[in-house]
Design a protein around this motif. Sequence first.
Motif, PDB file in Angstrom:
ATOM      1  N   GLY A  19       0.800  -1.212   0.000  1.00  0.00           N
ATOM      2  CA  GLY A  19       0.000   0.000   0.000  1.00  0.00           C
ATOM      3  C   GLY A  19       0.837   1.269   0.000  1.00  0.00           C
ATOM      4  N   ASP A  20       2.179   1.142   0.033  1.00  0.00           N
ATOM      5  CA  ASP A  20       3.020   2.327  -0.037  1.00  0.00           C
ATOM      6  C   ASP A  20       2.909   2.985  -1.414  1.00  0.00           C
ATOM      7  N   VAL A  21       2.651   2.176  -2.442  1.00  0.00           N
ATOM      8  CA  VAL A  21       2.341   2.666  -3.783  1.00  0.00           C
ATOM      9  C   VAL A  21       0.913   2.247  -4.085  1.00  0.00           C
ATOM     10  N   TYR A  22       0.136   3.124  -4.689  1.00  0.00           N
ATOM     11  CA  TYR A  22      -1.255   2.783  -4.942  1.00  0.00           C
ATOM     12  C   TYR A  22      -1.734   3.354  -6.272  1.00  0.00           C
ATOM     13  N   VAL A  23      -2.869   2.796  -6.692  1.00  0.00           N
ATOM     14  CA  VAL A  23      -3.499   3.208  -7.947  1.00  0.00           C
ATOM     15  C   VAL A  23      -4.832   3.853  -7.596  1.00  0.00           C
ATOM     16  N   PRO A  24      -4.965   5.175  -7.709  1.00  0.00           N
ATOM     17  CA  PRO A  24      -6.224   5.829  -7.345  1.00  0.00           C
ATOM     18  C   PRO A  24      -7.403   5.244  -8.112  1.00  0.00           C
ATOM     19  N   GLY A  25      -8.465   4.904  -7.388  1.00  0.00           N
ATOM     20  CA  GLY A  25      -9.666   4.366  -8.012  1.00  0.00           C
ATOM     21  C   GLY A  25      -9.707   2.862  -8.074  1.00  0.00           C
ATOM     22  N   SER A  26      -8.581   2.192  -7.816  1.00  0.00           N
ATOM     23  CA  SER A  26      -8.563   0.736  -7.851  1.00  0.00           C
ATOM     24  C   SER A  26      -9.218   0.183  -6.590  1.00  0.00           C
ATOM     25  N   ARG A  27      -9.892  -0.958  -6.721  1.00  0.00           N
ATOM     26  CA  ARG A  27     -10.517  -1.577  -5.548  1.00  0.00           C
ATOM     27  C   ARG A  27      -9.487  -2.276  -4.669  1.00  0.00           C
ATOM     28  N   ARG A  28      -8.494  -2.886  -5.303  1.00  0.00           N
ATOM     29  CA  ARG A  28      -7.513  -3.663  -4.541  1.00  0.00           C
ATOM     30  C   ARG A  28      -6.258  -2.876  -4.218  1.00  0.00           C
ATOM     31  N   TYR A  29      -5.879  -1.943  -5.075  1.00  0.00           N
ATOM     32  CA  TYR A  29      -4.603  -1.258  -4.922  1.00  0.00           C
ATOM     33  C   TYR A  29      -4.781   0.243  -4.703  1.00  0.00           C
ATOM     34  N   ASP A  30      -5.893   0.643  -4.115  1.00  0.00           N
ATOM     35  CA  ASP A  30      -6.122   2.054  -3.817  1.00  0.00           C
ATOM     36  C   ASP A  30      -5.300   2.460  -2.594  1.00  0.00           C
ATOM     37  N   ASN A  31      -5.305   3.746  -2.308  1.00  0.00           N
ATOM     38  CA  ASN A  31      -4.660   4.275  -1.108  1.00  0.00           C
ATOM     39  C   ASN A  31      -5.254   3.568   0.115  1.00  0.00           C
ATOM     40  N   PRO A  32      -4.418   2.976   0.991  1.00  0.00           N
ATOM     41  CA  PRO A  32      -4.955   2.269   2.161  1.00  0.00           C
ATOM     42  C   PRO A  32      -5.905   3.110   3.004  1.00  0.00           C
ATOM     43  N   ALA A  33      -5.718   4.432   2.973  1.00  0.00           N
ATOM     44  CA  ALA A  33      -6.623   5.297   3.740  1.00  0.00           C
ATOM     45  C   ALA A  33      -8.053   5.219   3.216  1.00  0.00           C
ATOM     46  N   ALA A  34      -8.205   4.824   1.937  1.00  0.00           N
ATOM     47  CA  ALA A  34      -9.550   4.738   1.357  1.00  0.00           C
ATOM     48  C   ALA A  34     -10.338   3.571   1.933  1.00  0.00           C
ATOM     49  N   TYR A  35      -9.648   2.601   2.563  1.00  0.00           N
ATOM     50  CA  TYR A  35     -10.343   1.458   3.140  1.00  0.00           C
ATOM     51  C   TYR A  35     -10.923   1.776   4.519  1.00  0.00           C
ATOM     52  N   LEU A  36     -10.560   2.910   5.082  1.00  0.00           N
ATOM     53  CA  LEU A  36     -11.002   3.267   6.420  1.00  0.00           C
ATOM     54  C   LEU A  36     -12.199   4.207   6.368  1.00  0.00           C
ATOM     55  N   PHE A  37     -12.890   4.295   7.500  1.00  0.00           N
ATOM     56  CA  PHE A  37     -13.941   5.291   7.620  1.00  0.00           C
ATOM     57  C   PHE A  37     -13.349   6.674   7.372  1.00  0.00           C
ATOM     58  N   LYS A  38     -14.069   7.492   6.638  1.00  0.00           N
ATOM     59  CA  LYS A  38     -13.673   8.886   6.529  1.00  0.00           C
ATOM     60  C   LYS A  38     -13.875   9.555   7.893  1.00  0.00           C
ATOM     61  N   PRO A  39     -13.123  10.614   8.184  1.00  0.00           N
ATOM     62  CA  PRO A  39     -13.225  11.243   9.510  1.00  0.00           C
ATOM     63  C   PRO A  39     -14.652  11.538   9.946  1.00  0.00           C
ATOM     64  N   ALA A  40     -15.501  12.031   9.015  1.00  0.00           N
ATOM     65  CA  ALA A  40     -16.887  12.344   9.377  1.00  0.00           C
ATOM     66  C   ALA A  40     -17.656  11.076   9.738  1.00  0.00           C
ATOM     67  N   GLN A  41     -17.425  10.010   8.988  1.00  0.00           N
ATOM     68  CA  GLN A  41     -18.083   8.729   9.297  1.00  0.00           C
ATOM     69  C   GLN A  41     -17.622   8.185  10.645  1.00  0.00           C
ATOM     70  N   TRP A  42     -16.335   8.330  10.914  1.00  0.00           N
ATOM     71  CA  TRP A  42     -15.792   7.810  12.160  1.00  0.00           C
ATOM     72  C   TRP A  42     -16.375   8.544  13.371  1.00  0.00           C
ATOM     73  N   GLU A  43     -16.614   9.826  13.232  1.00  0.00           N
ATOM     74  CA  GLU A  43     -17.228  10.586  14.325  1.00  0.00           C
ATOM     75  C   GLU A  43     -18.576   9.995  14.709  1.00  0.00           C
ATOM     76  N   GLU A  44     -19.311   9.497  13.715  1.00  0.00           N
ATOM     77  CA  GLU A  44     -20.632   8.919  13.983  1.00  0.00           C
ATOM     78  C   GLU A  44     -20.532   7.552  14.662  1.00  0.00           C
ATOM     79  N   HIS A  45     -19.449   6.801  14.393  1.00  0.00           N
ATOM     80  CA  HIS A  45     -19.346   5.422  14.868  1.00  0.00           C
ATOM     81  C   HIS A  45     -18.429   5.256  16.073  1.00  0.00           C
ATOM     82  N   ARG A  46     -17.599   6.251  16.402  1.00  0.00           N
ATOM     83  CA  ARG A  46     -16.558   6.062  17.406  1.00  0.00           C
ATOM     84  C   ARG A  46     -17.123   5.615  18.758  1.00  0.00           C
TER      85      ARG A  46
END
Length: 642
Positions: free
Chosen positions: A112-139
């Motif tokens: 995940g140090d190198v990624y392909v924007p928009g890819s399902r498997r090789y996207d930025n690892p941060a894309a697999y996590l809750f976005k900050p706004a979503q996390w505020e709702e679930h924390r």
Amino acid sequence: MPGPPRLPKDHGHLRLLEGSYTFIRQFTPKVLEAVRFTGGTETRPLIEALEILRELNATGARNVPDHAPTLFVPARWQGYLDEAAAKGDATAYRHYWELCTLLALRDGLRSGDVYVPGSRRYDNPAAYLFKPAQWEEHRAEFCRLVGKSPDFSEALPLVMDELDEALSDLEDTLKPGDGPVRLNEAGELVISPLTAEDIPSEAEELHGELERMLPNVPIASLLVEMDRHTSFLDCFTHAGGKQARSPQLKRNLIACLIGLSTNMGLHGMAASCGIPYDVLAWTAEWYIREETLREANIVLVNYHHKLPMTSMFGSGTLSSSDGQRFPTRGKSITARHLNKYFVPEGISTYTHVSDQHSTFGTKVIVATHREAHYVLDEILGNATDLPITEHATDTHGVTLVNFGLFDLVGKQLSPRIRDLGKITLYRMGAKADYEERFPTAGPLLTKKANLDLVADHWDDLLRLAGSLKYGHATASLVVGKLSASSRQNALAAALKEYGAIRRTIYAAKYLSDPVYRRKIARQLNKGESLHSLRRQLHYAREGKVTRRQPEQQNEQAWCLTVVTNAVVCWRTEYMGLAVGELRTAGREVDAEVLAHISPARSSAVNYYGSITVDYERELAQLDEKGHRPLRTVATDDPAAGL
């Protein structure tokens, strides 16, 4: 005389790849032209090298520019570049530099140090996590579910108390110096293997008696009977949403399940049962898929969980996972060569088993992939009634990432680690303090945990765990990337640091509690017994998997799991009936003795020879409760069990 030339640091690996340079060049220029890669600051030299390589491919230039970066080249390969440069061999330098660039790209995509924007498997690892706004709702809800404080300053004392308590128990274990877990003269841990479990002789005798009381049934009859009790065949719905079900559909579904699970295939099953092949092929195409197989399996596991006899085997809170290898016939993208298990090629099925002998998860994986990446998938995706809280694996299922994530999602990882005495143990404070409080166990904690790193990323660690817990990301994908991440990935480093603390707590508990060690060993043995049952069911074509596509292999693995669970359910139910009959006759049957009896055996079930699937005729043979009469064979009858 000069000695033989020294081997390169990688023992010639890169030189071996250089022999395939022409083959690799057939497709890598097209990949680099079609795909754009990006990454963090630490990957900038690699991204720049990819741009230069892309330009070389476009212009047809052969020599690598003098300014081309090499900071991403590992030390074990740098010697190849230095040697080519010293000789002035521009062609060799181009080959090795390009191969180093492509290998670094491969490793970067995996981590995940190198990624392909928009890819399902090789996207930025941060894309697999809750976005900050979503996390505020679930924390708040997530922290309540897993019992973790969102503030690390509040969570830290609890973890330190856990470590102190575990070390206190370990100190008491090591002090005598003569137990199965002790220190040698060099201060190193010595862990004696567990002695064989003392199984009461009454258990073996009772098991044999119960076996002789079970009715003998063909596999088709068993599946009809289990559908009578559970209606698991109703879970197989038409892929097109068709509602009407023909009277012969259940018969055809049973034939398909047997054909795929026993590995006879639909052609072999058609010849064996007399149902035309095209009927079976149509049924499998429209009704048997992973979605419906999972639903049917859930029904069987839930039914088994509620049987009175099941509670004798375990509470359903402990599970284990392990890979089982099957050889393949023909080429498949999931098949790999493994000398230890099969001479040609094969696949692995990674299964999750409860302490009640039921299998609640199955996944086909590449045999050479690390099993640890797949441990959490079925635990978090468990849709059965099994209240799994603790999970056991062997060494192949263990990483620091898994130790950290299991705790963060509110579960306990309890593996059996090979060479446990050689792992690095961590402390959470000064060395002198731990050695003063724990004179014997303290010196074993040779490394201090970086608590500041964990504190700085505590909320991100909770967000990662919450993303997995709520199904926002696939555990196997995230675990694989985090396990392979470089040291520059701060989140991965923090998770591994926290995982090292959790592993130390586990190790101290494991070493100081022989009952705990025995429990883990017993659970892993249950998984092995189910491996044996699956191997016996998967008998046709010498047990070789002939399906080539991953989706087909996964469906076949799930068919085998469904039929295996049906056998376990049937045997558990009839063993319970047999125990009830013995108790009615005045026999005292101890629950502790029953705990040593396993339903994961194939006796009393016949799945060889011609197979007749007559659904209505089989139902007519059952009593009003849906059972067959038990056999009443004298214990000393020499013909018993024939």
